[in-house]
Scaffold this motif. Structure first.
Motif, PDB file in Angstrom:
ATOM      1  N   HIS A   9      53.332 -17.284 -23.218  1.00 13.17           N
ATOM      2  CA  HIS A   9      53.942 -18.467 -22.296  1.00 13.17           C
ATOM      3  C   HIS A   9      53.672 -19.690 -22.942  1.00 13.17           C
ATOM      4  O   HIS A   9      54.430 -20.703 -22.981  1.00 13.17           O
ATOM      5  N   ASP A  11      54.117 -21.134 -25.979  1.00  9.49           N
ATOM      6  CA  ASP A  11      54.762 -20.869 -27.375  1.00  9.49           C
ATOM      7  C   ASP A  11      55.137 -22.119 -27.815  1.00  9.49           C
ATOM      8  O   ASP A  11      56.139 -22.245 -28.586  1.00  9.49           O
ATOM      9  N   ARG A  13      56.608 -24.791 -25.896  1.00  3.48           N
ATOM     10  CA  ARG A  13      57.488 -25.522 -24.952  1.00  3.48           C
ATOM     11  C   ARG A  13      56.606 -26.664 -24.338  1.00  3.48           C
ATOM     12  O   ARG A  13      55.335 -26.712 -24.153  1.00  3.48           O
ATOM     13  N   GLY A  14      57.275 -27.566 -23.834  1.00  5.38           N
ATOM     14  CA  GLY A  14      56.734 -29.124 -23.231  1.00  5.38           C
ATOM     15  C   GLY A  14      56.000 -28.833 -22.038  1.00  5.38           C
ATOM     16  O   GLY A  14      55.022 -29.166 -21.760  1.00  5.38           O
ATOM     17  N   ARG A  15      56.409 -27.698 -21.182  1.00  7.95           N
ATOM     18  CA  ARG A  15      55.939 -27.417 -19.658  1.00  7.95           C
ATOM     19  C   ARG A  15      55.947 -25.911 -19.360  1.00  7.95           C
ATOM     20  O   ARG A  15      56.833 -25.277 -19.881  1.00  7.95           O
ATOM     21  N   VAL A  16      54.774 -25.327 -19.062  1.00 11.90           N
ATOM     22  CA  VAL A  16      54.551 -24.255 -18.633  1.00 11.90           C
ATOM     23  C   VAL A  16      54.081 -23.983 -17.217  1.00 11.90           C
ATOM     24  O   VAL A  16      53.105 -24.806 -16.983  1.00 11.90           O
ATOM     25  N   TYR A  40      47.439 -26.889 -24.552  1.00 15.30           N
ATOM     26  CA  TYR A  40      48.149 -27.463 -23.294  1.00 15.30           C
ATOM     27  C   TYR A  40      46.857 -28.068 -22.339  1.00 15.30           C
ATOM     28  O   TYR A  40      45.704 -27.530 -22.273  1.00 15.30           O
ATOM     29  N   ARG A  59      52.224 -29.976 -22.648  1.00 13.95           N
ATOM     30  CA  ARG A  59      51.662 -29.807 -23.998  1.00 13.95           C
ATOM     31  C   ARG A  59      50.966 -30.973 -24.337  1.00 13.95           C
ATOM     32  O   ARG A  59      51.455 -32.086 -23.821  1.00 13.95           O
TER      33      ARG A  59
END
Length: 208
Positions: A9, A11, A13-16, A40, A59
């Motif tokens: 998850h 990976d 991306r800006g938001r998880v 993060y 992130r």
């Protein structure tokens, strides 16, 4: 959710966001620890219902966080562990200060506690203890014509809760300062370029 599924998850991306229900809520510290290793930060913890909570990560694009994420990927490619334990010198004076070993999950738990304190303080906890104390006084009054032991017990609980409410701010502040120093020392150690321990030898031996 299995531990091996969590890193996928984070990976880049800006938001998880993770939605946890039931026993999965017990994984919140581990997820936070894994997210930290991949650069993060936990931005929000949302309780959606009695059985469901949501963790939102963003992130961190600071050089320190990006370096930490790179180290994590390199460590995994080399066969090292995802989460580790670190020896951190406990807050103290001089070189005699003892070292304490903290796991990544323990550090994640401390970070979540510190963030909650910085966001909410202890007012809510003090109010809760005070309300419980008032409730015990009301109960003692309601039982005034009943058994003496019950009245005395309710009154003692009320006094104990009043004392606790008075000391909660200072005790919590001491907890916060101690753990804030531990986390800061750990971060300084990481930022100073103290790398993770090497991966364990291959189980197949040098010839494997």
């Amino acid at each position: 959710m299995k531990e091996g599924e969590i890193p996928g998850h984070f990976d880049g991306r800006g938001r998880v966001e993770f939605s946890l229900s039931g026993l999965e809520a017990g994984q919140s510290d581990m997820i936070t620890a894994i997210g930290f290793e991949f650069g993060y930060d936990l931005a929000a913890t949302e309780v959606r219902s009695r059985s469901t909570m949501s963790l939102v990560f963003v992130r961190n694009d600071s050089p320190t966080a990006r370096q930490r994420a790179t180290q994590t990927h390199d460590r995994l490619r080399a066969g090292g562990p995802l989460l580790m334990a670190w020896a951190v010198q406990a807050p103290g004076t001089g070189h005699a200060a003892p070292q304490t070993t903290l796991t990544a999950v323990e550090l994640a738990s401390k970070r979540r506690g510190l963030a909650a304190y910085e966001s909410n303080g202890v007012r809510g906890l003090v109010v809760l203890v005070a309300v419980l104390g008032v409730g015990c006084l009301v109960l003692a009054w309601a039982l005034r014509h009943g058994p003496v032991a019950a009245v005395v017990l309710a009154a003692l609980f009320a006094v104990a809760l009043a004392v606790l409410a008075a000391f909660v701010p200072s005790l919590t502040r001491r907890w916060y300062e101690k753990n804030r120093r531990l986390v800061d020392l750990y971060d300084q150690q990481r930022a100073a370029g103290v790398g993770p321990p090497p991966p364990p030898p291959s189980r197949f031996g040098q010839g494997g």
